[in-house]
Each structure stands twice: as structure tokens, then as C-alpha cells.
Write a protein that holds these residues in place. Structure first.
Motif, PDB file in Angstrom:
ATOM      1  N   ARG A  46     -41.005   6.000  -6.238  1.00  0.00           N
ATOM      2  CA  ARG A  46     -40.932   5.352  -7.544  1.00  0.00           C
ATOM      3  C   ARG A  46     -41.922   5.933  -8.538  1.00  0.00           C
ATOM      4  O   ARG A  46     -41.606   6.170  -9.688  1.00  0.00           O
ATOM      5  CB  ARG A  46     -41.191   3.844  -7.431  1.00  0.00           C
ATOM      6  N   VAL A  47     -43.175   6.115  -8.081  1.00  0.00           N
ATOM      7  CA  VAL A  47     -44.196   6.564  -9.019  1.00  0.00           C
ATOM      8  C   VAL A  47     -44.136   8.080  -9.206  1.00  0.00           C
ATOM      9  O   VAL A  47     -44.170   8.579 -10.316  1.00  0.00           O
ATOM     10  CB  VAL A  47     -45.607   6.136  -8.551  1.00  0.00           C
TER      11      VAL A  47
ATOM     12  N   ALA B 238     -42.918   3.491  -1.860  1.00  0.00           N
ATOM     13  CA  ALA B 238     -42.765   3.178  -3.283  1.00  0.00           C
ATOM     14  C   ALA B 238     -43.527   4.194  -4.143  1.00  0.00           C
ATOM     15  O   ALA B 238     -43.035   4.627  -5.186  1.00  0.00           O
ATOM     16  CB  ALA B 238     -43.275   1.769  -3.575  1.00  0.00           C
TER      17      ALA B 238
ATOM     18  N   LEU C 220     -44.287   2.763 -15.552  1.00  0.00           N
ATOM     19  CA  LEU C 220     -44.637   1.989 -14.366  1.00  0.00           C
ATOM     20  C   LEU C 220     -44.055   0.586 -14.400  1.00  0.00           C
ATOM     21  O   LEU C 220     -44.408  -0.260 -13.599  1.00  0.00           O
ATOM     22  CB  LEU C 220     -46.164   1.910 -14.234  1.00  0.00           C
ATOM     23  N   GLY C 221     -43.174   0.338 -15.357  1.00  0.00           N
ATOM     24  CA  GLY C 221     -42.546  -0.964 -15.429  1.00  0.00           C
ATOM     25  C   GLY C 221     -43.427  -2.045 -16.021  1.00  0.00           C
ATOM     26  O   GLY C 221     -43.246  -3.227 -15.755  1.00  0.00           O
TER      27      GLY C 221
ATOM     28  N   ALA D   7     -50.682   1.749  -9.487  1.00  0.00           N
ATOM     29  CA  ALA D   7     -49.738   1.192  -8.522  1.00  0.00           C
ATOM     30  C   ALA D   7     -50.471   0.710  -7.269  1.00  0.00           C
ATOM     31  O   ALA D   7     -50.223  -0.399  -6.775  1.00  0.00           O
ATOM     32  CB  ALA D   7     -48.684   2.236  -8.163  1.00  0.00           C
TER      33      ALA D   7
ATOM     34  N   ASN E 297     -41.713  10.482  -7.503  1.00  0.00           N
ATOM     35  CA  ASN E 297     -40.294  10.719  -7.724  1.00  0.00           C
ATOM     36  C   ASN E 297     -39.874  12.169  -7.911  1.00  0.00           C
ATOM     37  O   ASN E 297     -38.987  12.487  -8.689  1.00  0.00           O
ATOM     38  CB  ASN E 297     -39.855   9.877  -8.944  1.00  0.00           C
TER      39      ASN E 297
ATOM     40  N   MET F 285     -46.897  -4.657 -12.969  1.00  0.00           N
ATOM     41  CA  MET F 285     -45.816  -3.694 -12.881  1.00  0.00           C
ATOM     42  C   MET F 285     -44.556  -4.372 -12.376  1.00  0.00           C
ATOM     43  O   MET F 285     -44.610  -5.202 -11.498  1.00  0.00           O
ATOM     44  CB  MET F 285     -46.191  -2.584 -11.904  1.00  0.00           C
ATOM     45  N   ASP F 286     -43.457  -3.970 -12.954  1.00  0.00           N
ATOM     46  CA  ASP F 286     -42.176  -4.506 -12.529  1.00  0.00           C
ATOM     47  C   ASP F 286     -41.393  -3.352 -11.902  1.00  0.00           C
ATOM     48  O   ASP F 286     -40.852  -2.506 -12.595  1.00  0.00           O
ATOM     49  CB  ASP F 286     -41.440  -5.061 -13.766  1.00  0.00           C
ATOM     50  N   TRP F 287     -41.394  -3.323 -10.568  1.00  0.00           N
ATOM     51  CA  TRP F 287     -40.774  -2.182  -9.878  1.00  0.00           C
ATOM     52  C   TRP F 287     -39.287  -2.092 -10.136  1.00  0.00           C
ATOM     53  O   TRP F 287     -38.700  -1.039 -10.011  1.00  0.00           O
ATOM     54  CB  TRP F 287     -41.022  -2.268  -8.367  1.00  0.00           C
ATOM     55  N   SER F 288     -38.698  -3.218 -10.480  1.00  0.00           N
ATOM     56  CA  SER F 288     -37.251  -3.189 -10.680  1.00  0.00           C
ATOM     57  C   SER F 288     -36.903  -2.797 -12.113  1.00  0.00           C
ATOM     58  O   SER F 288     -35.735  -2.661 -12.445  1.00  0.00           O
ATOM     59  CB  SER F 288     -36.664  -4.563 -10.368  1.00  0.00           C
TER      60      SER F 288
ATOM     61  N   MET G 108     -38.446  -0.052 -14.329  1.00  0.00           N
ATOM     62  CA  MET G 108     -39.317   1.012 -14.813  1.00  0.00           C
ATOM     63  C   MET G 108     -38.596   1.802 -15.887  1.00  0.00           C
ATOM     64  O   MET G 108     -37.426   2.130 -15.741  1.00  0.00           O
ATOM     65  CB  MET G 108     -39.704   1.928 -13.652  1.00  0.00           C
TER      66      MET G 108
END
Lengths: 304, 307, 551
Positions: free
Chosen positions: C336-337, C332, A91-92, C410, C339, A69-72, A74
Motif C-alpha cells: 500500500r505505501v 500493507a 496515505l489516506g 504508517a 507499491n 490514515m484510511d487504508w481503504s 488512499m
């Protein structure tokens, strides 16, 4: 010029006849030549070969892995930056790698599943159709029971009893999709077995099994191939339906069906997540269809 | 013909009995029960519920009990939907699936045969490729892409048709689901029809007819169409049952109260009686349509009739 | 030996002056002439029988159809509904350790069933008895037994007749409940359908068939009008409802839409006024730009967590459990997931619940990288890592769902990255998943719990050793005792303290890894007024809503 051939000529004719004998074209070789003349089919074959190659080596070209996964990044649309050529998912994760990795699964499921279905379907259908009478009607009852069977339970049962594995998906898919195949084969067999050449074979003393394998099966291959070409996309889609039910391939592994399924849920906000995997899927399925057509035309044993 | 029908009916009963038996015992083997829930029931309550559903007795007694009720046409109470019996659920969902399915089926059959025939007549022409390519979209595009796509275009963006719901079968609610299902089945029928039509067109008697100078239209309609339909007819039986019993995806996307949703939810909820009831109905339909297909086969192909 | 009454010791009297909740249309708002509300409902309800209902879809509709002793206001506080006020007395018992507690509810005299018959205390008695009657076999009988309504357990076990239940109609308008012990939050539990009254005269007349349009008679703001399984349930205004003059919406249609995408499309097409699903992370991003005002997020009493199977190898070591917990970057996951406005969870009870302790374990004050450092140390201490033979490799089990999948992916990635452990993901269909969790066939499993009533007890009770939903098999005597105490403790601040102690024990033993606190997120059209943004139990009474004039 004399009308009687001299010795040298005679020899040449004999040699030519021998050569003919040696190079006597078999049914299949004939079919191969005819197939190669079909442009759409050949093009499809080439595309599929390329696709197969891409699926095998493609993931190595990208710096990303299918499950990282690449959090930067997504839900990023296709871009040349970050080398996310096909963009990323929610999820990137890199779609380029995921599509190619998913292709491996889809190809395997499609081909192996169809193979299982074809083999069981032909044997069952041909035997039922050829034997006829009591055996036929009994086999058809079996088919009806199986056809009206809630296979979802069967699949759930299998998966939970034996654990979730790729092999099981093949078996499950193959096991539930030979039914229609068998039915079609039976229909064809019934109309074939009243043909002269079958009677001739029987009169010549061929055994029943030999008649089925040598004479009936090759003659129904045309329709089988068309149907099999319908089966492959069916298999691939069925796999996605299984994924949808949670019985498909386990994350983080993926398949085209699963990717398209995911993409379809966000088609209006992240179109590339649908269009790219769906593109691979449809092109592949189109190719399988054209190849199926090409093979049908090529295998058509009737004089043209 | 009458003898044939009587024979089929006589065979149907044991077939269905076997089907019910297998299903009855197999669903009990699936992990989890109708009463498995996030909040585990205390043994006391579980015993009470089981007693209510006659599940406190040994399995074979439950089986006999079920068969006894079945003989009276009673499919039992639903395990999941406590306020309904399976008979009620089927009675309300079946007409929905039948309506959608029958419309889609007729449309798919007519369009599929027409497209397949057209493509076969112009084999390997541009028309052939184009028509088949369009038709094939139905095969290569999964229904869970096609159906939401239709909704997105015609409901969300254009606002022409409702995005879902049954609304007592109002025509506007029927259009999109029927379209989606038609496209799904039409393509398969077109392909099969094309294949078999090409085969027929290559046969001796058509060549003879052509050599005699008969016009194409007559050749196709009078001589080629009927034999070319055989493989399509083979495909129809199972396809019809599939269409009638509903497409899970189409019903879910359009929120239709048909049998397809029941089947998936029934399986996932371990609603034993609902699944058994549906299996029975699907089984009966399968038998019915296989019989119909066999009769059709006889009507189309005299060779089969002779036997 | 028969217990005898010694003395009525304490008398606490609640006379709540506030009027019950209803639609409050602000001045200047023009109402639409068509007051028809369409609500997404997530799934087909398993039952619309108040005592049999056990799922959220059923609950949503039932609070519109029926009215219990109390209701909730927009913030989730208890307000009078079927009763106007109530008294609480405590009764000393000879030969018993615990005092009995008696609640006397004074019913509203103007309440009627939709067929015009008055709602009496006998209907409440009938409802309570039904819930525990073995003949009806309600899966929610525990809801009456849990606070200890007298004899409830014995009746469910078939040892006593339903008539022995500790509920009484003193007269037509006085209803009394006797609890085997004091339960401080009992009244809060009464906004739940299991405790609703049921029209005895109708149920006796029709039997099981009473729950069908035309036959069902109800006492709430709405009556059942139409029911098409898997398509819609429509309820219409009940003109005999005591507060009907305050009801604005005439008709409510509930759609059992299981597919989030289908619901979103119908919302966008204007066919649904309120969704039930929270749009997925990709949609929410786009919707925040398009229709930010229509996204309504409210806190919810519920926590999402991962359960460690403490009876299994690796996970019987608290250091492993702690290491895995610390390595999860909650911030996160939440932002992020998920959100939608979820908060990272630090304990089992969410911040929004009544009685939330505010306890903060030590690790909460660390930064994420400090936590990760600590996690690595702990794992090393436990004997894992390079140079040792022990290798941490396990399966993370979750039930099939996109959201669960995303979180699992994640978290697995975090575990791999921070601790270098090997995590296999496994998703299973719901019933199979539950079967395996309940039988302890898992390493780490996805869990989550939504509170049944607004009290931290509903969450913390999960980890007591006797609780069936305690899949971790965590067992701690001190913890069990604390929860027992909490139930009996009448003083709010003391109870809060007890909850804090319980949370501390959890953070010491870490049988579960809390991940985030649930929120209710839905799309609500801007023409719908009166939507409660702060109800942590997601109780949205249609009678409190109104539709503004719109094109």
C-alpha cells in the motif's frame, strides 16, 4: 436678524467647539475610516476572518482527524462519501482536516514571522538612516554581512542545537527576513529626515529617539505596511521551503506550504492535492495583499 | 563619485573578511562533517582524509591556511566533488546563473515597473484590480508550483520547449526558467512600484503639473517616474543578488548547473570549501550591488546626493 | 617472523567458457540510426575516479567507463571481463591459523586503454594500491581491506608502504592477489569500481586532473566526453574497447536529476530514456494504467528496516523490540505505501541475494492478527499497558525524504493502533540524522542497506559487534563467530546454513525490525532494448543496451 450672536448662540458655538475637541479625529481613526471605504480590503478582511474561524473550528466538523490514515481510501478525489470532502492524500489522510490544521501553522508563521521582521527591520533601518554617517555605514556593513550570510547553516545549526520546534521556526524566519525591511526603511528615512517637519521637530528641541519614533516611523509606515504584506506570503512560503529541507513543521502536523509542496509533486495525477491547499494559500495571500494595499491607502498621511 | 567608489572598495575588504571568518567557524559547528557518511570511515582513513584536506591541524591554523590560499585566489578543493576545485565549480556554475538571472531580472524590472505604473495611474479601476491580480499570482504561487506547472504545460503536453537541461545555454532551454523567475520577481516589483507611484501622484508638484494642464504621459515619464522608482531601487540590490545567485527551486526543477544548486547541496553535504567560496562570491556581489544601488539612489534622488 | 610458504595445497581452476556480456540484438529488430541514450542518474557523482568513487551515481557511470577483472551478466552473475579466467590456490601458513588464498587472473590480451596503450597487470596493481594508499585517502579503502588483501590494513594505517600490498603483476597479462584468508565470494566483489585498473601513465602525467574530459583515458566501452557539474555527463563510444564491435549505443548522457518529479517530467517530455528514481506511489498508480510496459521493476540486494537502540530504556528489553516488530503490518507497507513490487522482509538478507538462507522465523507463519495479538501479549509481559505505570513513549527518527516519511507515518500509526504506544516522528536532514544515529542518540531509527556485492554476507555483516553501521549496538558473540565462519566457508550450502543460523539469532534478539526488501524500479522507454530485469545490484551496462527504431 442681528449680526452679533446672542448669548445662546455663543454657548452653542463653544459647545460645538468642545465637541469637536472631544471627537477630534486622530490620524489612526481617520485611517480606519478610509480603510473601511476600500471595498477590496474590507472584503479581504472578512474573508480572512472567515478563514481564521474555519481554521480554528473547521477540524471539529469532520469525523476524521488530521493524522489518521484510511487504508481503504488512499488518494481519493473529493467526494461526499466517507465524508472525505476534500479527498485524501497518498496515505489516506483526510485533506479537509489537514488543510485546516495546516492553516493554523501557516497563519501563525506568517503573522509572527512578519511581526518579528517588521519590528527589527524598522528599528534597525530607521536608526541607521536617521543617524547617518559612520554609524549608518557601519550598520549597513553589518546588514551586508548578514545578507550574504549562508543562513541555511544558521537554521540547520539552530535546529540541531536547540531541537526542532515551531518557536524556532519563527525565530529563524524572522531573523533572516528583516534585512530587506531594514534596507527599505533606511532608504525612506534618509529622504524623510531632510524634510521640513523633521527639522522643525529638532528645532523645537525634540530628542533624537523621539523624532525617530514620533515622526520618522509613522511616516514610513505606509511603505512598511506594503512591504509587510509582501512579507507574510514570503514567510508562509519560506516555511514551506524549510519543510522541504526537513526543517519545517514535523509530520504528522502540517502547514499549507508543506501541503502545496506535496501536492505539487503529483499535480498531474492527483490535482486536488495541489489545487485545494494552493487555493487556500493563494486566497489568503491575496487577502493579505489587498489588506496591505488598503492600509497603505488609508495610512497615507499626505493630503489627497 | 570616484571618492565614493574608492571608499566602498576599501570597506569591502574588511566586510568580506568578517564574513569569511564568521562562516568559517560557524560551519564547523554544524552537526556532521563532510566525511559523515552512511558507511562510517575507519579512524585511520578518516585521519588520512583529514590530513589531505589539512584538517588535522587546529582550527585556527586551518583558518590561516584558508586565508593564505584565499589571498592567492585559491578557494581550495571541494570536499564533496573530489574531482573539482571550488574555483572550477564556481567558474562553471556562475555564468549559468548570471545569464538566467540577468535576463529574468531585466524582464521583471521592465514589466514590473510598467505594470505598477499602469495600475497606479488607473488606481482602483477594474484595470488596476485585474493587472495587479494577475501580477500577484507570482507572489502567491510558490515557485515549486509555478515551475513544474510551466514544464507540464509547455514541455510535457505541448512539446514546445525542453523540460530541462542547460544545453550550453541554448535559447530554448533558457525560456522556461527565465519565465518562471521573471514571474516571481515581477510581481514584487509591480507592487512596490504601484505603491510608490500612487504616493508620488498625490504629491504637490504632480498636482501642480496636472493643474498646469500637462498631458499625463509627460507627467508620468518626466516627473513622476523617477522619484517613484526609489523604493524599487532599494528592493533591486538584494533582489538582484538573489536572482544572480540562482533560485534553488528553478535550478532543481529545470536541472540547471547554476550556483543555487551548489549552495543547497554544499550546505547539506557540509562541503565547507564550496560553501565558503559561494558565501564569498555572494558577499562580494551583495556589496557590489548595494554600492550600485546607492549610486543609483544618488542619481535619482538629488537630496541624497547632497549629503 | 616471516611467514613461509609450505605448500600449495588446493588448486581450483576456473575456465569460464562463456563470452563476456555485450548487447545481444535479437533478429528482426531494427536499430535506430541515432544511438544516443539519456539516463537519469539521481545525483551528481562525488567522483569519477574509480578508487575514490563512493556513491551510486558514480558507480553507474564508472562501470561504463572502466572495466574490471570481472563483470556481471543480466542476472547479476559474474562473467569474465578484463580477465578471461582465473585460478585459485590455497597456501598453508606456518604459525598462522588461517590459510592464505591466492587468486591468479589471466588478463585479456586484446584489452587497450582508449589511448591505444595495452591494459596490463601493472595497471591493476596500480589501481589496487591506490585504493589503500593513505596519500589518496580513498573512503573506499575498506573494500580492499575487508576481504583481507595482504597488508591492506597496515598500508591504510601508514605502517607499510603501498607497494607491500598483496597484489602482483607476474607478467604483463597475469595479475595475482593474495588474501590473508580464504574468502569464498572474493571474485564477486571484483565487479565493483574500487578494484578497477587505472591508467598509471595518465595518472602520473596529470595528477589529480586526470579525471577530466580529454585527459581521462579509460578501458571500458565508453570514454568521458563532457562533464557539466549538476547538469550532465556525456560519455562516447570507445572505439578501442576490445569488444567494441558488439557495442551498439554510441553516446550516453547522464543527468544528475535529484528531483523525482523533474525526472519524471523530462521522461514524459521524451528527454530521458531511463529514469533513476522509482516514481512515487501516486504516480506509479497512474503510470500502471498509461505505460505499464515501461515500468521495469527488478529485485535489489537491500533491506529497509528500523533499528532499535538496544542500549536505551524500553529497547533493552527484547520483548518490546519483538512486540514493535510484530505489530508492523509489512504486507500493507510493501503493497500500500510503497507499491512498486517490494516484498515484506522477514530477515536482514533479502531473497534476491546469493546465499539467501531461506530461514523462516516462527512469527512469519502467523497471520497479521495473530502477530498483533502476540505483540500485545509481549508488551504486557514486559510490564507495559493499562494498569501499569510504565508507558511506552518514544521518538521515531528518519532522514528527510517523502518515502521515509510515508513509511514512518504508517508504522507509527500501526504501533499506536495495535499497542497504544505513543510515537513521535522526527525527521532530520541526512548528515544530522547520521550523526545522531552513529552517536546512538535515537530510540528507533530508520535504516536501510544496499549490498555492495552479491552475497548475504554484505547484509548480515551489518549486525556484527565491530561493524560501524550496527547502530543498534547489538552484540552477540555467537553471531560474530558465525559471520567469521561464513567468510571462510568455501562450500556454498554450508555457508547458507551458517547464514540461516545468523538470521535465527537476529530473529531471537530482534535488534532491528525488517520491513521490506528494496526493488529497483525505473521507467525505461519501450525503444530501449536489452534492459536487464533481473540484476539485483542494479548494474546496467550501457554497452548491453540498444535503441530500437522509433519515431
Amino acid at each position: 436678524m442681528t449680526l452679533t450672536p446672542d448669548a445662546g448662540d455663543k454657548e452653542a458655538v463653544v459647545q460645538f467647539a468642545q465637541a469637536l475637541e472631544i471627537e477630534g479625529r486622530s490620524l489612526w481613526k481617520d485611517a480606519g475610516i478610509r480603510f473601511m471605504k476600500n471595498r477590496a480590503a474590507v472584503a479581504s478582511l472578512i474573508i480572512l476572518a472567515l478563514m481564521g474561524l474555519a481554521v480554528l473550528v473547521g477540524p471539529l466538523l469532520s469525523p476524521h482527524s488530521y493524522d489518521a490514515m484510511d487504508w481503504s481510501a488512499m488518494t481519493v478525489p473529493p467526494t461526499l462519501e466517507n465524508s472525505h470532502w476534500f479527498g485524501t492524500d497518498a496515505l489516506g489522510r483526510d485533506l479537509f482536516v489537514r488543510i485546516l490544521a495546516g492553516g493554523r501553522i501557516s497563519f501563525m508563521v506568517g503573522l509572527l514571522g512578519a511581526l518579528v521582521a517588521v519590528v527589527i527591520g524598522i528599528l534597525f533601518g530607521a536608526v541607521a538612516g536617521y543617524t547617518g554617517g559612520r554609524v549608518d555605514s557601519m550598520m549597513m556593513r553589518v546588514l551586508e554581512i548578514l545578507q550574504s550570510f549562508p543562513f541555511m547553516f544558521l537554521v540547520i545549526l539552530m535546529v540541531t542545537l536547540f531541537g526542532q520546534s515551531l518557536m524556532l521556526i519563527f525565530i529563524a524566519i524572522g531573523a533572516v527576513s528583516w534585512l530587506e525591511m531594514a534596507r527599505i526603511v533606511r532608504g525612506q528615512t534618509i529622504s524623510l529626515k531632510s524634510r521640513e517637519f523633521v527639522e522643525a521637530a529638532l528645532v523645537c528641541g525634540s530628542r533624537q529617539t523621539a523624532v525617530i519614533v514620533r515622526h520618522i516611523v509613522p511616516n514610513i509606515l505606509g511603505i512598511v505596511v506594503i512591504y509587510a504584506s509582501l512579507l507574510v506570503p514570503g514567510m508562509i512560503l519560506f516555511e514551506s521551503f524549510l519543510s522541504f529541507l526537513g526543517l519545517g513543521v514535523q509530520e504528522p502536523m502540517t502547514s499549507w506550504g508543506a501541503l502545496v509542496n506535496e501536492g505539487a509533486q503529483s499535480m498531474d495525477v492527483a490535482a486536488w492535492q495541489l489545487i485545494l491547499p494552493a487555493g487556500f494559500l493563494t486566497v489568503t495571500l491575496f487577502c493579505f495583499n489587498y489588506i496591505g494595499d488598503g492600509m497603505r491607502d488609508a495610512l497615507d498621511t499626505k493630503d489627497r | 563619485m570616484l571618492k565614493f567608489i574608492v571608499k566602498r572598495c576599501a570597506l569591502a575588504v574588511p566586510t568580506l573578511l568578517i564574513l569569511v571568518t564568521i562562516t568559517f567557524f560557524l560551519i564547523q559547528m554544524a552537526p556532521g562533517s563532510p566525511f559523515t557518511s552512511e558507511r562510517q570511515l575507519s579512524p585511520q582513513v578518516l585521519a588520512n582524509i583529514k590530513a589531505m584536506y589539512h584538517m588535522d591541524k587546529p582550527l585556527w591554523q586551518q583558518y590561516l591556511y584558508y586565508l593564505g590560499n584565499l589571498a592567492h585566489g585559491d578557494l581550495g578543493p571541494s570536499f564533496k566533488y573530489a574531482d573539482h576545485t571550488v574555483n572550477q565549480l564556481l567558474a562553471s556554475s556562475f555564468p549559468v546563473s548570471l545569464r538566467i538571472g540577468a535576463l529574468a531580472f531585466i524582464a521583471a524590472l521592465v514589466l514590473g515597473v510598467a505594470i505598477g505604473t499602469l495600475a497606479a495611474c488607473k488606481q482602483n479601476s477594474l484595470l488596476d484590480y485585474c493587472v495587479m491580480a494577475v501580477a500577484m499570482t507570482g507572489i502567491v504561487l510558490p515557485s515549486f508550483v509555478l515551475a513544474p506547472l510551466l514544464v507540464l504545460v509547455f514541455s510535457v503536453n505541448l512539446h514546445w520547449l525542453p523540460a530541462g537541461g542547460w544545453n550550453h545555454g541554448h535559447w530554448a532551454n533558457v525560456v522556461l526558467p527565465v519565465t518562471a523567475m521573471t514571474i516571481m520577481y515581477m510581481a514584487s516589483i509591480a507592487r512596490i512600484q504601484r505603491g510608490s507611484m500612487i504616493e508620488v501622484l498625490n504629491s504637490h508638484y504632480i498636482r501642480t503639473a496636472r493643474a498646469k494642464g500637462l498631458p499625463w504621459r509627460i507627467i508620468i515619464m518626466r516627473h513622476a517616474l523617477r522619484p517613484s522608482l526609489l523604493p524599487v531601487v532599494s528592493y533591486l540590490g538584494p533582489a538582484f543578488v538573489g536572482v544572480i545567485t540562482g533560485s534553488v527551486v528553478v535550478e532543481t526543477v529545470f536541472g540547471l548547473p547554476g550556483t543555487g544548486q551548489h549552495f543547497v547541496h554544499g550546505a547539506l553535504n557540509r562541503d565547507y570549501s564550496l560553501v565558503l567560496g559561494l558565501t564569498l562570491v555572494i558577499g562580494a556581489l551583495t556589496i557590489l550591488f548595494t554600492a550600485v544601488v546607492d549610486i543609483l539612489y544618488g542619481l535619482i534622488d538629488p537630496k541624497v546626493r547632497c549629503q | 617472523m616471516k611467514k613461509t610458504l609450505l605448500a600449495s595445497l588446493v588448486l581450483v581452476c576456473f575456465h569460464v567458457g562463456v563470452c563476456a556480456q555485450a548487447a545481444e540484438v535479437p533478429e528482426g529488430v531494427h536499430l535506430d540510426s541515432r544511438q544516443h541514450l539519456v539516463r537519469g542518474n539521481g545525483a551528481e557523482p562525488s567522483s569519477l575516479d574509480p578508487q575514490l568513487a563512493q556513491d551510486l551515481p558514480g558507480h553507474h557511470i564508472l562501470v561504463d567507463l572502466f572495466e574490471g577483472l570481472v563483470g556481471q551478466d543480466a542476472a547479476g552473475n559474474v562473467v569474465p571481463a578484463g580477465s578471461t579466467h582465473w585460478d585459485v590456490t590455497t597456501q598453508k601458513q606456518e604459525n598462522a591459523q588461517k590459510d592464505r588464498q591466492i587468486y591468479t587472473f589471466h588478463l585479456r590480451r586484446d584489452a587497450q586503454w582508449s589511448d591505444g596503450k595495452p591494459v596490463t597487470a601493472r595497471d591493476y596493481v596500480f589501481g589496487f594500491r591506490r585504493a589503500v594508499d593513505p596519500e589518496l585517502a580513498s573512503p573506499y579503502g575498506w573494500y580492499i581491506a575487508m576481504p583481507g588483501v595482504l597488508n591492506a590494513k597496515a598500508i591504510m594505517a601508514g605502517k607499510e608502504p603501498p607497494a607491500a600490498l598483496g597484489v602482483k603483476a607476474l607478467d604483463d597479462y597475469t595479475f595475482q592477489v593474495t588474501l590473508e584468508q580464504p574468502v569464498s565470494f572474493f571474485v564477486r566483489m571484483l565487479a565493483y569500481p574500487t578494484t578497477f585498473p587505472v591508467p598509471a601513465h595518465i595518472v602520473e602525467k596529470y595528477g589529480k586532473q586526470w579525471i577530466s574530459p580529454g585527459k581521462m583515458v579509460s578501458n571500458g566501452a565508453y570514454v568521458l566526453k563532457e562533464w557539466v557539474v549538476n547538469e550532465q555527463i556525456t560519455v562516447a563510444r570507445n572505439t578501442r574497447y576490445w569488444n567494441d564491435k558488439k557495442t551498439v549505443i554510441n553516446k550516453v548522457t547522464w543527468l544528475p536529476l535529484t528531483s523525482e518529479t523533474a525526472e519524471l517530467n523530462r521522461y514524459k517530455a521524451g528527454e530521458v530514456d531511463m529514469t533513476n528514481h522509482t516514481p512515487g506511489p501516486q504516480h506509479i498508480r497512474a503510470l500502471r494504467k498509461e505505460i505499464p510496459d515501461e515500468i521495469r521493476i527488478s529485485p535489489q540486494i537491500g533491506t529497509y528496516y528500523y533499528t532499535f537502540n538496544t542500549r536505551k530504556e524500553h529497547f533493552n528489553d527484547v520483548r518490546v523490540r519483538k512486540a514493535l516488530t510484530y505489530a508492523i503490518d509489512r504486507e500493507a507497507i510493501a503493497t500500500r505505501v510503497m507499491n512498486h513490487g517490494e516484498r515484506p522482509a522477514i530477515g536482514l538478507s533479502p531473497t534476491s541475494v546469493a546465499g539467501f538462507s531461506g530461514f523462516e522465523p516462527e512469527w512469519v507463519r502467523m497471520t497479521q492478527s495473530e502477530r498483533e495479538q502476540k505483540a500485545r501479549e509481549l508488551l504486557k509481559e514486559a510490564g507495559y499497558g493499562s494498569g501499569t505505570k510504565k508507558k511506552l513513549s518514544f521518538t521515531l527518527l528518519y532522514n528527510t525524504d517523502d518515502m521515509h516519511k510515508n513509511v514512518a507515518l504508517a508504522v507509527a500509526q500501526m504501533w499506536k493502533k495495535v499497542l497504544g504506544v505513543e510515537v513521535r516522528l522526527q525527521n532530520q536532514e541526512w548528515k544530522v540524522f547520521l550523526d545522531n544515529m552513529q552517536k546512538g542518540r535515537f530510540d528507533v531509527g530508520r535504516s536501510g542497506w544496499l549490498g555492495d556485492y552479491n552475497e548475504a554476507f554484505t547484509m548480515l555483516n551489518l549486525m556484527t559487534s565491530s561493524n560501524d553501521s550496527n547502530y543498534s549496538r547489538f552484540s552477540n558473540d555467537e553471531y560474530d563467530q558465525l559471520l567469521e565462519q561464513a567468510m571462510l566457508e568455501v562450500d556454498d550450502s554450508k555457508r547458507k546454513k551458517i547464514y540461516g543460523q545468523a538470521e535465527r539469532i537476529l530473529s531471537e534478539y530482534m535488534p532491528v525490525a525488517p520491513i521490506y526488501e528494496y526493488v529497483t524500479g525505473r521507467l525505461v522507454k519501450s525503444h530501449v532494448g536489452g534492459y536487464p530485469d533481473q540484476n539485483p545490484q542494479d548494474t546496467v551496462y550501457s554497452k548491453d543496451l540498444y535503441i530500437k527504431k522509433h519515431s
